[in-house]
Design a protein around this motif. Sequence first.
Motif, mmCIF file in Angstrom:
data_model
loop_
_atom_site.group_PDB
_atom_site.id
_atom_site.type_symbol
_atom_site.label_atom_id
_atom_site.label_comp_id
_atom_site.label_asym_id
_atom_site.label_seq_id
_atom_site.Cartn_x
_atom_site.Cartn_y
_atom_site.Cartn_z
ATOM 1 N N THR A 98 71.903 40.415 11.621
ATOM 2 C CA THR A 98 70.968 41.337 10.977
ATOM 3 C C THR A 98 69.579 40.717 10.914
ATOM 4 O O THR A 98 68.576 41.380 11.232
ATOM 5 C CB THR A 98 71.459 41.696 9.563
ATOM 6 O OG1 THR A 98 72.781 42.236 9.658
ATOM 7 C CG2 THR A 98 70.561 42.690 8.898
ATOM 8 N N GLU A 99 69.521 39.451 10.485
ATOM 9 C CA GLU A 99 68.229 38.764 10.418
ATOM 10 C C GLU A 99 67.599 38.670 11.795
ATOM 11 O O GLU A 99 66.403 38.935 11.963
ATOM 12 C CB GLU A 99 68.395 37.363 9.816
ATOM 13 C CG GLU A 99 68.740 37.353 8.347
ATOM 14 C CD GLU A 99 69.061 35.961 7.826
ATOM 15 O OE1 GLU A 99 69.053 35.001 8.625
ATOM 16 O OE2 GLU A 99 69.328 35.844 6.617
ATOM 17 N N GLY A 102 66.410 42.060 12.842
ATOM 18 C CA GLY A 102 65.163 42.385 12.143
ATOM 19 C C GLY A 102 63.987 41.629 12.720
ATOM 20 O O GLY A 102 62.897 42.200 12.926
ATOM 21 N N ARG A 103 64.212 40.346 12.993
ATOM 22 C CA ARG A 103 63.164 39.522 13.580
ATOM 23 C C ARG A 103 62.776 40.051 14.959
ATOM 24 O O ARG A 103 61.593 40.145 15.297
ATOM 25 C CB ARG A 103 63.650 38.067 13.682
ATOM 26 C CG ARG A 103 62.555 37.065 13.456
ATOM 27 C CD ARG A 103 63.029 35.625 13.396
ATOM 28 N NE ARG A 103 64.155 35.429 12.497
ATOM 29 C CZ ARG A 103 65.318 34.857 12.827
ATOM 30 N NH1 ARG A 103 65.478 34.367 14.034
ATOM 31 N NH2 ARG A 103 66.291 34.736 11.967
ATOM 32 N N ILE A 105 63.114 43.128 16.000
ATOM 33 C CA ILE A 105 62.418 44.404 15.823
ATOM 34 C C ILE A 105 60.967 44.158 15.444
ATOM 35 O O ILE A 105 60.049 44.791 15.982
ATOM 36 C CB ILE A 105 63.142 45.271 14.762
ATOM 37 C CG1 ILE A 105 64.479 45.773 15.325
ATOM 38 C CG2 ILE A 105 62.283 46.433 14.308
ATOM 39 C CD1 ILE A 105 65.369 46.459 14.307
ATOM 40 N N VAL A 106 60.749 43.230 14.500
ATOM 41 C CA VAL A 106 59.380 42.893 14.102
ATOM 42 C C VAL A 106 58.603 42.367 15.299
ATOM 43 O O VAL A 106 57.446 42.765 15.541
ATOM 44 C CB VAL A 106 59.390 41.876 12.931
ATOM 45 C CG1 VAL A 106 58.016 41.283 12.694
ATOM 46 C CG2 VAL A 106 59.929 42.526 11.668
#
Length: 163
Positions: A98-99, A102-103, A105-106
């Motif tokens: 997940t992290e 998210g990273r 995606i950012v």
Amino acid sequence: MLTNPSFGLLFWQLVIFLILLFLLTKFAWKPILSSLREREDSIEGALRMADQAKIEMQQLKAGNEKLLAEARLERDRILKEATEISNQLIETAKTKATEEGGRMIVQAREAIQNEKNAALAEVKNTAAKLSIDIAERILRRELTDQPAQQQLVDSYLKEVKLN
């Protein structure tokens, strides 16, 4: 005569019987009784040993059952720990995924924004170059004709006064 035995016959029969009894007691009864006692003692010893073996077998069986129960408990504990560890690993992997997602995606958004900004800058630069080229061509055409130049200057002056 045999139906009415005489005293002498009875006496000798009694003496022979006592001698026989003495000889049997001295030589036969003691060894027979001692062997019977030994046999009886060995049988009792064997029975005691059998009872003791039976008790030991019961103790061993109880010990084995206890060990088996402990082994089952240990197995259950190990399986529980393994399940907990696997669940923790799964949760850790999910969290990391997940992290990382998210990273990513950012980073992707930042890259898209950077590409968008770069594309806009390029479009602006291209538009500015085109505008300059168009203005330069217009000015060249206009500046070659003297009355058109005067008219252009007058129109600019009118616009400046209006503003």
